[in-house]
Design a protein around this motif. Sequence first.
Motif, PDB file in Angstrom:
ATOM      1  N   LEU A   1       0.819  -1.209   0.000  1.00  0.00           N
ATOM      2  CA  LEU A   1       0.000   0.000   0.000  1.00  0.00           C
ATOM      3  C   LEU A   1       0.853   1.260   0.000  1.00  0.00           C
ATOM      4  O   LEU A   1       0.417   2.312  -0.501  1.00  0.00           O
ATOM      5  CB  LEU A   1      -0.923  -0.008   1.224  1.00  0.00           C
ATOM      6  CG  LEU A   1      -2.067   1.004   1.231  1.00  0.00           C
ATOM      7  CD1 LEU A   1      -2.969   0.789   0.022  1.00  0.00           C
ATOM      8  CD2 LEU A   1      -2.864   0.884   2.521  1.00  0.00           C
ATOM      9  N   ALA A   2       2.067   1.170   0.522  1.00  0.00           N
ATOM     10  CA  ALA A   2       2.947   2.342   0.564  1.00  0.00           C
ATOM     11  C   ALA A   2       3.294   2.833  -0.843  1.00  0.00           C
ATOM     12  O   ALA A   2       3.474   4.035  -1.067  1.00  0.00           O
ATOM     13  CB  ALA A   2       4.218   2.011   1.332  1.00  0.00           C
ATOM     14  N   ILE A   3       3.388   1.895  -1.799  1.00  0.00           N
ATOM     15  CA  ILE A   3       3.707   2.283  -3.177  1.00  0.00           C
ATOM     16  C   ILE A   3       2.580   3.126  -3.774  1.00  0.00           C
ATOM     17  O   ILE A   3       2.816   4.035  -4.577  1.00  0.00           O
ATOM     18  CB  ILE A   3       3.972   1.033  -4.030  1.00  0.00           C
ATOM     19  CG1 ILE A   3       5.195   0.269  -3.489  1.00  0.00           C
ATOM     20  CG2 ILE A   3       4.173   1.392  -5.494  1.00  0.00           C
ATOM     21  CD1 ILE A   3       5.483  -1.003  -4.235  1.00  0.00           C
ATOM     22  N   LEU A   4       1.348   2.823  -3.375  1.00  0.00           N
ATOM     23  CA  LEU A   4       0.186   3.502  -3.940  1.00  0.00           C
ATOM     24  C   LEU A   4      -0.221   4.741  -3.150  1.00  0.00           C
ATOM     25  O   LEU A   4      -1.214   5.390  -3.486  1.00  0.00           O
ATOM     26  CB  LEU A   4      -1.001   2.530  -3.981  1.00  0.00           C
ATOM     27  CG  LEU A   4      -0.772   1.210  -4.734  1.00  0.00           C
ATOM     28  CD1 LEU A   4      -1.992   0.322  -4.595  1.00  0.00           C
ATOM     29  CD2 LEU A   4      -0.451   1.465  -6.191  1.00  0.00           C
TER      30      LEU A   4
ATOM     31  N   LEU B   1       1.059   7.838  -2.720  1.00  0.00           N
ATOM     32  CA  LEU B   1       1.071   9.122  -3.411  1.00  0.00           C
ATOM     33  C   LEU B   1      -0.010   9.216  -4.485  1.00  0.00           C
ATOM     34  O   LEU B   1      -0.784  10.190  -4.499  1.00  0.00           O
ATOM     35  CB  LEU B   1       2.454   9.396  -4.005  1.00  0.00           C
ATOM     36  CG  LEU B   1       2.622  10.740  -4.717  1.00  0.00           C
ATOM     37  CD1 LEU B   1       2.317  11.882  -3.758  1.00  0.00           C
ATOM     38  CD2 LEU B   1       4.036  10.876  -5.293  1.00  0.00           C
ATOM     39  N   PRO B   2      -0.122   8.256  -5.416  1.00  0.00           N
ATOM     40  CA  PRO B   2      -1.200   8.366  -6.417  1.00  0.00           C
ATOM     41  C   PRO B   2      -2.592   8.330  -5.793  1.00  0.00           C
ATOM     42  O   PRO B   2      -3.505   9.007  -6.273  1.00  0.00           O
ATOM     43  CB  PRO B   2      -0.965   7.169  -7.348  1.00  0.00           C
ATOM     44  CG  PRO B   2      -0.026   6.282  -6.635  1.00  0.00           C
ATOM     45  CD  PRO B   2       0.770   7.113  -5.713  1.00  0.00           C
ATOM     46  N   LEU B   3      -2.764   7.563  -4.725  1.00  0.00           N
ATOM     47  CA  LEU B   3      -4.059   7.540  -4.059  1.00  0.00           C
ATOM     48  C   LEU B   3      -4.393   8.898  -3.448  1.00  0.00           C
ATOM     49  O   LEU B   3      -5.528   9.377  -3.546  1.00  0.00           O
ATOM     50  CB  LEU B   3      -4.067   6.466  -2.965  1.00  0.00           C
ATOM     51  CG  LEU B   3      -4.323   5.029  -3.404  1.00  0.00           C
ATOM     52  CD1 LEU B   3      -4.186   4.082  -2.211  1.00  0.00           C
ATOM     53  CD2 LEU B   3      -5.696   4.881  -4.034  1.00  0.00           C
ATOM     54  N   THR B   4      -3.403   9.517  -2.833  1.00  0.00           N
ATOM     55  CA  THR B   4      -3.626  10.820  -2.227  1.00  0.00           C
ATOM     56  C   THR B   4      -4.021  11.853  -3.275  1.00  0.00           C
ATOM     57  O   THR B   4      -4.975  12.623  -3.098  1.00  0.00           O
ATOM     58  CB  THR B   4      -2.363  11.287  -1.480  1.00  0.00           C
ATOM     59  OG1 THR B   4      -2.020  10.320  -0.478  1.00  0.00           O
ATOM     60  CG2 THR B   4      -2.586  12.633  -0.826  1.00  0.00           C
ATOM     61  N   VAL B   5      -3.309  11.874  -4.400  1.00  0.00           N
ATOM     62  CA  VAL B   5      -3.624  12.823  -5.476  1.00  0.00           C
ATOM     63  C   VAL B   5      -5.017  12.558  -6.031  1.00  0.00           C
ATOM     64  O   VAL B   5      -5.815  13.490  -6.245  1.00  0.00           O
ATOM     65  CB  VAL B   5      -2.558  12.732  -6.584  1.00  0.00           C
ATOM     66  CG1 VAL B   5      -2.958  13.608  -7.770  1.00  0.00           C
ATOM     67  CG2 VAL B   5      -1.191  13.142  -6.051  1.00  0.00           C
ATOM     68  N   SER B   6      -5.330  11.284  -6.267  1.00  0.00           N
ATOM     69  CA  SER B   6      -6.644  10.941  -6.818  1.00  0.00           C
ATOM     70  C   SER B   6      -7.772  11.302  -5.854  1.00  0.00           C
ATOM     71  O   SER B   6      -8.816  11.827  -6.268  1.00  0.00           O
ATOM     72  CB  SER B   6      -6.699   9.443  -7.147  1.00  0.00           C
ATOM     73  OG  SER B   6      -5.722   9.099  -8.108  1.00  0.00           O
TER      74      SER B   6
ATOM     75  N   VAL C   1      -3.943   0.896   9.666  1.00  0.00           N
ATOM     76  CA  VAL C   1      -3.468   2.194  10.150  1.00  0.00           C
ATOM     77  C   VAL C   1      -2.786   3.017   9.068  1.00  0.00           C
ATOM     78  O   VAL C   1      -2.856   4.241   9.098  1.00  0.00           O
ATOM     79  CB  VAL C   1      -2.500   1.988  11.341  1.00  0.00           C
ATOM     80  CG1 VAL C   1      -1.258   1.223  10.916  1.00  0.00           C
ATOM     81  CG2 VAL C   1      -2.110   3.312  11.972  1.00  0.00           C
ATOM     82  N   PHE C   2      -2.160   2.378   8.089  1.00  0.00           N
ATOM     83  CA  PHE C   2      -1.348   3.136   7.131  1.00  0.00           C
ATOM     84  C   PHE C   2      -2.219   4.018   6.249  1.00  0.00           C
ATOM     85  O   PHE C   2      -1.985   5.232   6.130  1.00  0.00           O
ATOM     86  CB  PHE C   2      -0.514   2.191   6.267  1.00  0.00           C
ATOM     87  CG  PHE C   2       0.358   2.912   5.280  1.00  0.00           C
ATOM     88  CD1 PHE C   2       1.554   3.477   5.677  1.00  0.00           C
ATOM     89  CD2 PHE C   2      -0.028   3.041   3.951  1.00  0.00           C
ATOM     90  CE1 PHE C   2       2.364   4.151   4.776  1.00  0.00           C
ATOM     91  CE2 PHE C   2       0.771   3.714   3.049  1.00  0.00           C
ATOM     92  CZ  PHE C   2       1.967   4.273   3.454  1.00  0.00           C
ATOM     93  N   ALA C   3      -3.235   3.430   5.604  1.00  0.00           N
ATOM     94  CA  ALA C   3      -4.088   4.214   4.703  1.00  0.00           C
ATOM     95  C   ALA C   3      -4.809   5.321   5.466  1.00  0.00           C
ATOM     96  O   ALA C   3      -4.934   6.445   4.977  1.00  0.00           O
ATOM     97  CB  ALA C   3      -5.099   3.299   4.015  1.00  0.00           C
ATOM     98  N   ALA C   4      -5.275   5.009   6.672  1.00  0.00           N
ATOM     99  CA  ALA C   4      -5.971   6.019   7.464  1.00  0.00           C
ATOM    100  C   ALA C   4      -5.033   7.153   7.862  1.00  0.00           C
ATOM    101  O   ALA C   4      -5.464   8.310   7.965  1.00  0.00           O
ATOM    102  CB  ALA C   4      -6.567   5.375   8.711  1.00  0.00           C
TER     103      ALA C   4
END
Length: 285
Positions: free
Chosen positions: A133-136, A138-143, A225-228
Motif C-alpha cells: 500500500l505504501a507504493i500507492l 502518493l497516487p491515491l492521495t492525489v486521486s 493504520v497506514f491508509a488512514a
Amino acid sequence: MTTDTISTTADTPNTAGFVSSRRWLLWSGIAALCAWVLVPIYLVALGALGSRQGVYIWPKTGLPTGISLEPFILFLKTEGVVQSFLNSLGAAGITVALSILLGAPAGYALARYDFRGKDSYRLLVLLTRAFPLAILALPLTVSFIRLGLYDTILGVGLIHTVLALPFAALVTQGIFLGVPKELEEAAWVFGCTRIQAFFKVVAPLALPGIVATAVFAFVISWNEVFAASVLTVRNRTLTAYLLTVLSESPMHYRFAGGLMLILPSVVFIFAVRRYLFAIWGISSK
C-alpha cells in the motif's frame, strides 16, 4: 474363548488409553489457545484500568488489585478519542457492507459458473494484495484530493474495502461451493427464479460463512493504520489517531488505547457468535 476374543479383550485397554490421550491433548490445546488469546487481553485491561504505578508492577498478580475506571474514563475524555472511535466504526461499517455486497456475488459467480479465464481471474484477485500500500500512497492521495474523498471516512472505507474484497470473494466462493447446486435446481423446478432461489435457498445456508467474512472485513478495517494515516488529517480513525497522539503519552494511557482497540472487535464477534458457531454445527443462543 477364541483367539480373536482374547485379542479384542487385550486391545480394549490400549484403545481406551489412546482415546483418553487424544482427549487430553485436545483439551490441552484448547486451553493453550485460550490462554494465548485471553492472557494478553487481560494484561492490557489491567494496564488500562490500573493506576500509573500499577502498570510497572511485576510479576502481575492473578487477581486484579486497585482497579478503577477513572484512568480509562479520563482517556475517553481526551480530545479527539471519541470522534476517532466513531470514524473507525464508520469506516468499518462501509468496509463490511461493500465487501459483502461486492464480494458475495463475485464468490457466487466463481462457484456456480464456468467461464474462460476463471482460474486466472481468481489469481488476479489474490494478486491485488501483492502490491504494498505504501507504493500507492502518493497516487491515491492525489486521486482522492481530485475526487473530493481526501480526509473523509468514505475514502478510508473504500480503501479498506479494496484490502478486504479479494479475500471476501475467495472465501465466499468456498462457502457457496459447499451449498449443493441441486437445492437451487429443485427451487427452480418449483417456480423460483434464480434470484428467488438464491435468497430463499442459498443465502440462508451460506449465512454463517457470510457473517464470518463480515467479521474478517471488520477486523481488517478496524486494525488498518497506514491508509488512514496517509489519507486523513482531521478525520482520523482510532488507530491513526493513537499512533500520532499516544507516542509520548503515559504508559497507562497507551494501555487504555490498546483496550479501546480490542473491545469493539470482541463485541462484534460476540454479537455474531451464533452464526460463527453454526459453521461447525454448534448451536448458540
